[in-house]
Design a protein around this motif. Structure first.
Motif, short mmCIF file in Angstrom:
data_model
loop_
_atom_site.label_atom_id
_atom_site.label_comp_id
_atom_site.label_asym_id
_atom_site.label_seq_id
_atom_site.Cartn_x
_atom_site.Cartn_y
_atom_site.Cartn_z
N LYS A 14 84.79 -75.84 8.25
CA LYS A 14 85.79 -76.44 7.37
C LYS A 14 87.19 -76.20 7.93
CE LYS A 14 83.54 -76.23 2.84
NZ LYS A 14 83.71 -75.76 1.44
N ARG A 15 88.02 -77.19 7.75
CA ARG A 15 89.39 -77.11 8.24
C ARG A 15 90.31 -76.64 7.12
NH1 ARG A 15 93.34 -78.47 11.66
NH2 ARG A 15 95.12 -79.71 10.93
N ASN A 16 91.16 -75.69 7.41
CA ASN A 16 92.13 -75.21 6.43
C ASN A 16 93.34 -76.14 6.42
OD1 ASN A 16 93.47 -73.60 4.59
ND2 ASN A 16 94.33 -72.25 6.16
N ASN A 43 98.63 -81.56 5.17
CA ASN A 43 98.90 -80.47 6.10
C ASN A 43 100.20 -80.75 6.86
OD1 ASN A 43 97.80 -77.92 6.85
ND2 ASN A 43 97.43 -78.73 8.91
N TYR A 60 87.11 -79.61 4.11
CA TYR A 60 88.40 -78.91 4.03
C TYR A 60 88.33 -77.78 3.01
CZ TYR A 60 90.26 -83.02 6.43
OH TYR A 60 90.49 -84.02 7.34
N TYR A 61 89.16 -76.79 3.25
CA TYR A 61 89.43 -75.80 2.20
C TYR A 61 90.91 -75.51 2.21
CZ TYR A 61 89.86 -72.07 5.71
OH TYR A 61 90.26 -71.29 6.75
N SER A 62 91.39 -75.05 1.07
CA SER A 62 92.81 -74.73 0.94
C SER A 62 92.99 -73.70 -0.16
CB SER A 62 93.61 -75.99 0.59
OG SER A 62 94.97 -75.67 0.37
N SER A 63 93.90 -72.79 0.06
CA SER A 63 94.25 -71.84 -1.01
C SER A 63 95.02 -72.54 -2.12
CB SER A 63 95.08 -70.69 -0.43
OG SER A 63 96.28 -71.19 0.16
N HIS A 65 94.28 -75.59 -3.87
CA HIS A 65 93.33 -76.66 -4.21
C HIS A 65 93.63 -77.11 -5.64
CE1 HIS A 65 88.90 -78.16 -3.77
NE2 HIS A 65 89.65 -79.00 -4.44
#
Length: 449
Positions: A14-16, A43, A60-63, A65
């Motif tokens: 997964k891409r941050n 991004n 994708y993941y993100s802090s 979200h």
């Protein structure tokens, strides 16, 4: 694969990303239609991908979200014509025709009060209103443009700053050359600011002479800058131009070489078929300001006829002194309704076209359509979220139609510019609204006294 997904290798982790934004609907504008249950990966200030939520969560993941389950996500609205600092004069002189309003109230008030502080505080007030109404970019024309530019950079909105020019001295500049020199110096100073673009902004044909307009034309060609001007706003403007110059204002500008793809003409209400053909041939853009046109009794622009010719039309609010709101939702709705009533055609300016006029068309006029105005990978993350959870928006069969005919700016919940969150759950992030209102009350007392 999602309609807009790109650049993904299924074997990668997964891409941050900075932000992962899920919504009930995403309305890209550049591609017609609505994407249901999709997400946007943001991004470094840019849209990286738009794809179904299930795919987004696997890639994708993100802090950061964010899930907006009852919202429509649209490109940030673009206010193609305004005078932001004049928000401090909201309601100072209502129910008057244009020239009486200008000569008897606005110009005298400006001569007494407009300075750097006025423009800073007025632009701050305008930016607060615009951000809360989903506007992410505005095209400005006013004195002391450095003060406006400073506010834009402070609050994080996007703007086109006008190098204002008028054939009369003011507290800002002593003569035409002073206006131009000061404005271009500000442009040179801000060239590396991604949120700022500049245009040459001669006020109007009736306030700028041929010699000045010729200078503007030469500079526009040399510097590849748009020219933002009021044009064909009232019948009196045209009558006086015929008496003084022997031609109508548009033809005068054409003879001086100003009608071109660089021209942003605000209002353009009173037009002959020949003038519409000329404007189309030379590729100008129009900033349509329906509320201001009605309030000042200037008239109704022939929008359907202009669109049929393929002329690019964006939407502007004009100033809060003549509108009296910086409300692009109201302008979209009025644009669609007026076009239908004026043309006796219920299919004139459908909702999707009104939304495009308020977004991508405005970006195109400003030369920003490769950067903003639609939701597409590679473009700036200039995004507005509209909350559809209210009973007043239920039921919803078509979210695009609802955005134009039902929703209002009070439903705007979130705004991002260049990927930066500027409005969160209806609350301004970068501006102190209480302080802005306090400053507005101070100016009210000064203007009254």
């Amino acid at each position: 694969m999602g309609l807009f997904s790109f650049g993904y290798d299924s074997f990668m982790d997964k891409r941050n990303v900075d932000t992962l934004l899920e919504a009930r609907w995403i309305i890209p504008v550049e591609v017609e239609g609505t994407l249901a249950e999709h997400a946007i990966a943001i991004n470094n200030g840019l849209i990286e991908a738009i794809l179904p939520i299930s795919e987004a969560n696997s890639r994708y993941y993100s802090s950061n979200h964010i899930k907006l389950d009852n919202h429509a996500i649209i490109p940030g609205l673009i206010n193609l014509h305004t005078h932001a600092a004049m928000t401090l004069m909201r309601g100072v002189a209502d129910d008057l025709p244009l020239m009486a309003w200008l000569k008897n109230y606005i110009w005298p008030a400006e001569s007494r009060h407009v300075d750097t502080c006025f423009v800073r505080d007025g632009t701050m007030l305008a930016c607060a209103e615009m951000l809360k109404g989903g506007i992410t970019c505005f095209n400005d024309m006013y004195f002391f443009p450095q003060a406006a530019a400073d506010v834009v950079l402070e609050c994080g909105i996007r703007a086109g700053i006008g190098v204002v020019v008028i054939d009369m001295p003011s507290a800002y500049a002593s003569d035409v050359d002073d206006y131009i020199d000061k404005g271009l110096a500000i442009r040179d100073h801000c060239l590396q600011q991604p949120l700022l673009t500049f245009c040459l902004a001669p006020h109007a044909p009736y306030s700028v002479n041929d010699q000045t307009l010729t200078k503007i034309m030469i500079l526009a060609e040399q510097l590849q800058l748009p020219v933002h001007i009021h044009l064909h706003e009232t019948k009196d403007e045209i009558k006086n131009s015929l008496a003084e110059n022997g031609v109508r204002p548009l033809m005068r500008l054409h003879k001086l070489g100003l009608v071109s793809p660089n021209l942003i003409a605000a209002h353009m209400i009173h037009l002959t078929d020949t003038e519409i053909e000329l404007f189309h041939e030379y590729g100008g853009h129009i900033a349509h300001c329906p509320t201001s046109n009605l309030k000042l009794a200037s008239g109704i622009a022939p929008v359907e006829k202009l669109l049929q010719k393929g002329i690019n039309i964006g939407i502007g609010t004009d100033s809060a002194a003549s509108n009296n709101r910086l409300d692009m939702f109201a302008e979209m709705r009025l644009t669609a309704l007026l076009a239908k009533g004026y043309s006796d055609n219920a299919e004139a300016v459908p909702a999707r076209q009104a939304l495009r006029m308020a977004t991508l068309n405005g970006a195109r006029a400003m030369g920003l359509d490769q950067i903003t105005g639609s939701l597409s990978p590679g473009k700036a993350a200039d995004i507005t979220a509209v909350d559809f959870s209210s009973s007043s928006l239920s039921p919803c069969f078509d979210p695009i139609s609802h955005l134009v005919y039902v929703a209002g700016r009070e439903q705007v919940s979130h705004v991002w510019v260049n990927g930066r969150l500027l409005l969160n759950e209806g609350e301004l992030v970068t501006l102190d609204e209480a302080d802005i209102m306090q400053q507005a009350r101070r100016w009210q007392h000064r203007l009254v006294s």
